[in-house]
Design a protein around this motif. Structure first.
Motif, mmCIF file in Angstrom:
data_model
loop_
_atom_site.group_PDB
_atom_site.id
_atom_site.type_symbol
_atom_site.label_atom_id
_atom_site.label_comp_id
_atom_site.label_asym_id
_atom_site.label_seq_id
_atom_site.Cartn_x
_atom_site.Cartn_y
_atom_site.Cartn_z
ATOM 1 N N ARG A 1 0.145 0.377 -7.945
ATOM 2 C CA ARG A 1 -1.234 1.343 -7.444
ATOM 3 C C ARG A 1 -2.179 0.692 -8.147
ATOM 4 O O ARG A 1 -3.224 0.453 -7.465
ATOM 5 C CB ARG A 1 -0.925 2.620 -8.257
ATOM 6 N N ILE B 1 1.258 4.197 -2.718
ATOM 7 C CA ILE B 1 0.896 5.537 -2.458
ATOM 8 C C ILE B 1 2.055 6.499 -2.957
ATOM 9 O O ILE B 1 1.798 7.599 -3.610
ATOM 10 C CB ILE B 1 0.674 6.065 -0.878
ATOM 11 N N PHE B 2 3.431 6.194 -2.593
ATOM 12 C CA PHE B 2 4.523 6.709 -2.771
ATOM 13 C C PHE B 2 5.273 6.609 -3.955
ATOM 14 O O PHE B 2 6.333 6.665 -4.383
ATOM 15 C CB PHE B 2 5.408 6.713 -1.778
ATOM 16 N N VAL C 1 0.659 -1.274 -0.120
ATOM 17 C CA VAL C 1 -0.074 0.103 -0.050
ATOM 18 C C VAL C 1 0.931 1.314 0.097
ATOM 19 O O VAL C 1 0.454 2.138 -0.754
ATOM 20 C CB VAL C 1 -0.935 -0.019 1.332
ATOM 21 N N LEU C 2 1.884 1.368 0.772
ATOM 22 C CA LEU C 2 2.902 2.498 0.937
ATOM 23 C C LEU C 2 3.511 2.518 -0.446
ATOM 24 O O LEU C 2 3.620 3.579 -0.903
ATOM 25 C CB LEU C 2 4.073 2.157 1.964
#
Lengths: 356, 269
Positions: free
Chosen positions: A120, A74-75, A70-71
């Protein structure tokens, strides 16, 4: 003799009025306030108990892996060293190197950047589809489980219809209606075809719950229907809902990557399936360009493992026998017993002289 | 004063493929406030159907049930008032409390639903209720049901039933799931509360001994019919109907066992 016996009836600390059973707790006005070991439930402690099903080794391991992805999703813009579509004709089919950690594709795109950006799509579609599916499953499942008569039957029939709708052909048709289907549409279709199984399970559990005494008691108290469903029933369904959510995330991710791999959803935004599609089309499998197809494949496997671990954790929470099964097996092995023996090992009988 | 009245109540269940089953056949009885009636009979005799009719899970096929002279209302404010006046203690204290909610929540809800006390006094009222059933509020109030023993849970269930200040308590085998050693404590508690609050109690059981100990009157049900009714001691000690005699003979008699075991009165039963 008398000195050894304490006369408890004269002891003010232990004396109790006649007729009061010993089990009763006597409280008088002078009593110091009892020490409460359990503080009043705060929002935090309530939240904690709502997530108790995730508080075990397997769930935490699964959640950590999932959290990592998930991180990354996001990034992605910060993490990816190159743009996923940046073409560099000077570096084609390159194996991993210092500039391109996971090598390059047939037109010199950076595989690592593609994998990072691909995360993503996978995460968005997986979670969006699961949220849609779980919401529908809760509404349809709990309602058809709680209601009776034709309403319950018709909701159940609807569930059955959606259970047998062939999902892949449907999504191919929907995808073909769009030039470039947005991720949200893909997620919505996957959610719409993926809720039926969860609804089925929730319906069964709700039917069992609705006849429990505590639901009857709530009804006898005059609790309104919406409170019976949301406050009395839903907390008891949380583990099932969580399990069904996690299962749907897995199914949606696998469906997305599969469809992307076989090329029926031509999403311009990369996901792991798209990378595999390109790798397959350019013969990476035959030419042994492992850096191209192995990373996305491993990512799919890793996220599948993570979601399964979370589900195992929920399973153990729901069924505590599973929790102790592992410990029991280890204990047995220590004693040198075979876990798979169907019956408890019996010591050979020592011969005894039989009485006539 | 007549609190509860069953007037020629009949309940017939249609069973798929098997015609009809008459669960209750022309049952009539009255219960005064402050009175305890023991409803005894074996499984299938119609005891639970009476409880289901009272808690509105079933409606009688014919006949009428009146509480305080009024027929059971179907909906609206009348139904709310009826529910407030009649509360139920369930058989299984392990199933009748929601495992997810604290004891405080269980007792708070009836208070709020029936607006028994203003919100600011709820907490004090919950504590008072717990003390009424001889539980220490400081210890149990924020616990969950699974942290309590069976007897403690049944006490909480009784407190919940009392929270709305009902006139009639329907106790459906309230001690049959409890350990033998704590049954008497719970029954005595019920008897005390009944005396103190002038409650009417309908005590449904198949245990003749506790029915006799606890009830003023006993009603014997067999296959949906009331076969015998009378003061508790009379019915148990001097049963008239053959079914009651059978019931009595079937329940273990500690004296007889002791006598035969010690050889004083061997074999004569």
């Amino acid at each position: 003799m008398d000195t050894t016996v304490t006369d408890r009836t004269n002891d003010p600390a232990t004396a109790r009025p006649a007729g009061v059973p010993a089990t009763a707790t006597i409280r008088t006005a002078e009593d110091p306030p009892a020490k409460t070991t359990h503080d009043r439930p705060t929002f935090r402690s309530k939240l904690g108990s709502a997530f108790a099903m995730f508080r075990n080794g397997k769930s935490i391991a699964g959640l950590s892996i999932l959290g990592f992805f998930v991180l990354v999703a996001i990034f992605a813009d910060v993490l990816a060293p190159y743009s996923p579509t940046a073409v560099d004709h000077t570096a084609r089919f390159q194996p991993p190197s210092a500039e391109h950690w996971l090598g390059t594709t047939h037109i010199g795109e950076d595989v690592l950047s593609q994998v990072i950006h691909g995360t993503r799509g996978v995460i968005v579609v997986g979670f969006l589809a699961a949220i849609i599916a779980t919401l529908i499953a809760i509404v349809v499942g709990v309602m058809s489980g709680y209601l009776r008569g034709w309403r319950s039957e018709s909701l159940s029939a609807l569930t059955n219809v959606f259970l047998v709708i062939p999902g892949l052909p449907l999504i191919i048709i929907v995808a073909s209606m769009f030039e470039d289907p947005p991720l949200a549409v893909v997620a919505a279709v996957l959610g719409l075809i993926g809720w039926a199984w969860g609804a089925r399970v929730l319906r069964a559990q709700t039917m069992s719950l609705r006849n429990r005494d505590f639901i009857q008691a709530a009804r006898a108290n005059g609790e309104p229907l919406r409170r019976i469903i949301t406050v009395e029933m839903l907390p008891n369904l949380m583990a099932l809902i969580a399990a069904s959510f996690v299962g749907t995330v897995t199914a949606a991710i696998l469906a997305l990557t599969t469809l992307s791999y076989i090329g029926v959803i031509p999403v311009t935004t990369y996901n792991w399936g798209t990378i595999l599609n390109w790798a397959g089309a350019q013969g990476a499998f035959r030419q042994n360009q492992w850096w191209w197809y192995l990373p996305p494949g491993l990512c799919i496997a890793a996220i599948g493992v993570a979601l399964s671990l979370i589900n195992f954790g929920i399973d153990e929470y729901v069924n505590p026998r599973l929790r102790s099964a592992g410990e029991r097996a280890r204990a047995m092995k220590k004693k040198g017993l075979n876990v798979n023996d169907t019956v408890t090992a019996v010591r050979p009988a020592t011969r005894t002289e039989e009485n006539p | 004063m007549t609190l509860l009245e069953f007037d020629a109540v009949t309940k017939v269940y249609a069973v798929r493929g098997a015609g009809h089953i008459t669960a209750l056949d022309d049952v009539s009885f009255t219960l005064r406030s402050g009175q305890t009636i023991g409803l005894v009979g074996q499984s299938g005799s119609g005891k639970s159907t009476i409880a289901k009719i009272l808690t509105q899970l079933e409606t009688p096929t014919s006949g009428e049930v009146r509480l305080d002279g009024r027929a059971i209302p179907r909906r609206g404010a009348g139904l709310r008032a009826y529910r407030q006046q009649l509360r139920m203690v369930f058989q299984d204290p392990f199933a009748s409390l929601n495992p997810y909610h604290s004891i405080r929540y269980h007792l708070q809800r009836p208070l709020r639903l029936d607006r028994i006390v203003p919100k600011s006094e709820e907490d004090a009222e919950v504590r008072r209720l717990l003390e009424r059933v001889r539980l220490d509020p400081g210890v149990v109030i924020d616990r969950r049901p699974h942290e309590l023993s069976g007897g403690q849970r049944q006490r909480v269930a009784i407190a919940r039933a009392l929270a709305s200040r009902p006139k009639l308590l329907v106790a459906d085998e309230p001690v049959s799931m409890l350990d033998v050693s704590i049954r008497l404590g719970v029954l005595n508690l019920l008897a005390d509360l009944q005396r103190e609050e002038g409650l009417g109690v309908l005590y449904i059981t198949h245990d003749l001994a506790t029915a006799r100990h606890f009830s003023d009157e006993i009603l014997v049900l067999n296959q949906g019919r009331v076969v015998e009714r009378g003061p508790a001691d009379d019915v148990i000690l001097n049963p008239q109907h053959p079914y009651t005699q059978e019931l009595r003979a079937a329940s273990p008699d500690p004296d007889a066992h002791f006598a035969s075991a010690s050889g004083i009165d061997g074999g004569a039963l």
